[in-house]
Design a protein around this motif. Structure first.
Motif, PDB file in Angstrom:
ATOM      1  N   LEU A  24       0.824  -1.202   0.000  1.00 20.55           N
ATOM      2  CA  LEU A  24       0.000   0.000   0.000  1.00 20.55           C
ATOM      3  C   LEU A  24       0.859   1.253   0.000  1.00 20.55           C
ATOM      4  O   LEU A  24       0.592   2.213  -0.723  1.00 20.55           O
ATOM      5  N   GLN A  25       1.898   1.254   0.803  1.00 19.92           N
ATOM      6  CA  GLN A  25       2.785   2.407   0.873  1.00 19.92           C
ATOM      7  C   GLN A  25       3.407   2.710  -0.487  1.00 19.92           C
ATOM      8  O   GLN A  25       3.494   3.873  -0.913  1.00 19.92           O
ATOM      9  N   GLU A  26       3.817   1.675  -1.187  1.00 21.48           N
ATOM     10  CA  GLU A  26       4.473   1.854  -2.482  1.00 21.48           C
ATOM     11  C   GLU A  26       3.536   2.483  -3.522  1.00 21.48           C
ATOM     12  O   GLU A  26       3.946   3.368  -4.274  1.00 21.48           O
ATOM     13  N   ILE A  27       2.289   2.041  -3.546  1.00 24.29           N
ATOM     14  CA  ILE A  27       1.384   2.546  -4.593  1.00 24.29           C
ATOM     15  C   ILE A  27       0.769   3.899  -4.224  1.00 24.29           C
ATOM     16  O   ILE A  27       0.488   4.718  -5.087  1.00 24.29           O
ATOM     17  N   ILE A  28       0.563   4.144  -2.941  1.00 20.56           N
ATOM     18  CA  ILE A  28      -0.083   5.391  -2.520  1.00 20.56           C
ATOM     19  C   ILE A  28       0.884   6.565  -2.546  1.00 20.56           C
ATOM     20  O   ILE A  28       0.489   7.707  -2.816  1.00 20.56           O
ATOM     21  N   SER A  29       2.143   6.311  -2.307  1.00 15.81           N
ATOM     22  CA  SER A  29       3.129   7.398  -2.275  1.00 15.81           C
ATOM     23  C   SER A  29       3.256   8.097  -3.621  1.00 15.81           C
ATOM     24  O   SER A  29       3.755   9.216  -3.710  1.00 15.81           O
ATOM     25  N   GLY A  30       2.792   7.463  -4.690  1.00 15.41           N
ATOM     26  CA  GLY A  30       2.871   8.068  -6.018  1.00 15.41           C
ATOM     27  C   GLY A  30       1.643   8.855  -6.421  1.00 15.41           C
ATOM     28  O   GLY A  30       1.568   9.372  -7.535  1.00 15.41           O
ATOM     29  N   ILE A  31       0.657   8.964  -5.521  1.00 18.01           N
ATOM     30  CA  ILE A  31      -0.577   9.705  -5.819  1.00 18.01           C
ATOM     31  C   ILE A  31      -0.497  11.090  -5.192  1.00 18.01           C
ATOM     32  O   ILE A  31      -0.101  11.234  -4.035  1.00 18.01           O
ATOM     33  N   GLU A  32      -0.885  12.110  -5.944  1.00 18.89           N
ATOM     34  CA  GLU A  32      -0.762  13.478  -5.443  1.00 18.89           C
ATOM     35  C   GLU A  32      -1.895  13.828  -4.472  1.00 18.89           C
ATOM     36  O   GLU A  32      -2.969  13.224  -4.498  1.00 18.89           O
ATOM     37  N   THR A  33      -1.631  14.806  -3.602  1.00 18.74           N
ATOM     38  CA  THR A  33      -2.657  15.313  -2.697  1.00 18.74           C
ATOM     39  C   THR A  33      -3.785  15.955  -3.515  1.00 18.74           C
ATOM     40  O   THR A  33      -3.576  16.370  -4.659  1.00 18.74           O
ATOM     41  N   PHE A  34      -4.959  16.050  -2.914  1.00 21.74           N
ATOM     42  CA  PHE A  34      -6.092  16.630  -3.634  1.00 21.74           C
ATOM     43  C   PHE A  34      -7.070  17.261  -2.651  1.00 21.74           C
ATOM     44  O   PHE A  34      -6.957  17.101  -1.435  1.00 21.74           O
ATOM     45  N   GLU A  35      -8.047  18.001  -3.190  1.00 20.58           N
ATOM     46  CA  GLU A  35      -9.064  18.644  -2.368  1.00 20.58           C
ATOM     47  C   GLU A  35     -10.367  17.856  -2.445  1.00 20.58           C
ATOM     48  O   GLU A  35     -10.839  17.516  -3.530  1.00 20.58           O
ATOM     49  N   LEU A  36     -10.927  17.576  -1.272  1.00 18.64           N
ATOM     50  CA  LEU A  36     -12.161  16.814  -1.173  1.00 18.64           C
ATOM     51  C   LEU A  36     -13.325  17.740  -0.855  1.00 18.64           C
ATOM     52  O   LEU A  36     -13.255  18.561   0.058  1.00 18.64           O
ATOM     53  N   GLY A  37     -14.400  17.610  -1.623  1.00 16.05           N
ATOM     54  CA  GLY A  37     -15.592  18.414  -1.387  1.00 16.05           C
ATOM     55  C   GLY A  37     -16.850  17.565  -1.465  1.00 16.05           C
ATOM     56  O   GLY A  37     -16.836  16.452  -2.008  1.00 16.05           O
ATOM     57  N   PHE A  38     -17.951  18.079  -0.916  1.00 20.51           N
ATOM     58  CA  PHE A  38     -19.234  17.376  -0.932  1.00 20.51           C
ATOM     59  C   PHE A  38     -20.289  18.280  -1.556  1.00 20.51           C
ATOM     60  O   PHE A  38     -20.270  19.494  -1.367  1.00 20.51           O
TER      61      PHE A  38
END
Length: 250
Positions: A128-142
């Motif tokens: 999980l650490q290996e695959i998630i570390s390559g995803i950029e931060t983002f903004e969450l809205g509802f």
């Protein structure tokens, strides 16, 4: 006495000495029996799932030693922003006889709750650490309020549904995590997921009764500027039994 006799005597003597040595070792290795009269002992296989301890919720699969209930999710970064909305929504349902409960650990699931064997925890979390570390931060809205039931129809939820832009990022996370789940022969997430954060729940299937108030609920949501603000998502969480892991986005 013949040479053969001497050999036989020697063998008997050696066996006798060896046996005596074993007896001596055993006697020396004896330890005093501990006094456990004042210690409360719970047998390891005597787990009892008592719904009364958690508002009547039922397990979706039995508790088995060595099996760890596993969930990967996005945790709400600011639960205080939801509290005022929560109070107003609860007021709407004062006419419903069934008791509602606020959800704890507000989050958006990106996996189903799956069962992982204990000996796989280290390799699973490393993957999980290996695959998630390559995803950029983002903004969450509802943008809307929706009503859901769990697969067993034993609970009903009022939830905040993620907006369209947030969905694109969440789908990317699900795609990556699904690849890891497949490697471990675990069930992947829903094919057409509806990303949401549950905030209230009821026992049983009350979806039809709650849907009668859906327009009123969405009017309340539209007035809550705190909830409409974007939440910056910088990490993905994972709960493994009683263990918690955090994986930071890029």
């Amino acid at each position: 006495m013949s040479g053969l006799s001497y050999l036989c005597d020697y063998g008997d003597s050696e066996e006798s000495e060896t046996e005596e040595s074993r007896i001596t070792v055993k006697e020396k290795s004896k330890l005093p029996v501990p006094n456990l009269t004042k210690v409360t002992v719970c047998p390891p296989d005597s787990y009892c799932d008592d719904p009364r301890q958690h508002h009547g919720r039922l397990r979706t699969f039995p508790h088995i030693r060595g099996n760890w209930a596993t969930l990967v999710y996005i945790k709400c970064p600011d639960e205080s922003a939801i509290l005022d909305l929560l109070c107003k929504i609860k007021f709407v349902f004062k006419t419903i006889d069934e008791t509602c409960y606020p959800c704890d650990n507000l989050h958006i699931s990106v996996t189903k709750t799956v069962v992982l064997k204990y000996h796989l925890i280290t390799s699973f979390t490393t993957s999980l650490q290996e695959i998630i570390s390559g995803i950029e931060t983002f903004e969450l809205g509802f943008d809307t309020i929706e009503v859901y039931t769990n697969e067993e129809k034993t609970r009903t939820f009022v939830a905040l549904k993620a907006d369209h832009l947030s969905r694109k990022f969440l789908l990317r996370i699900v795609e990556k995590v699904d690849n890891v789940l497949e490697d471990y022969n675990l069930p992947t997430f829903y094919k057409e997921p509806s990303f949401h954060m549950s905030i209230l729940w009821w026992k049983g299937d009350l979806k039809d009764a709650i849907l009668k108030h859906i327009d009123e609920l969405n009017t309340i949501l539209a007035q809550e500027k705190e909830v409409y603000k974007k939440f910056c998502i910088q990490k993905v969480d994972c709960k493994l039994g009683n263990k918690y892991y955090q994986f930071h986005l890029d």
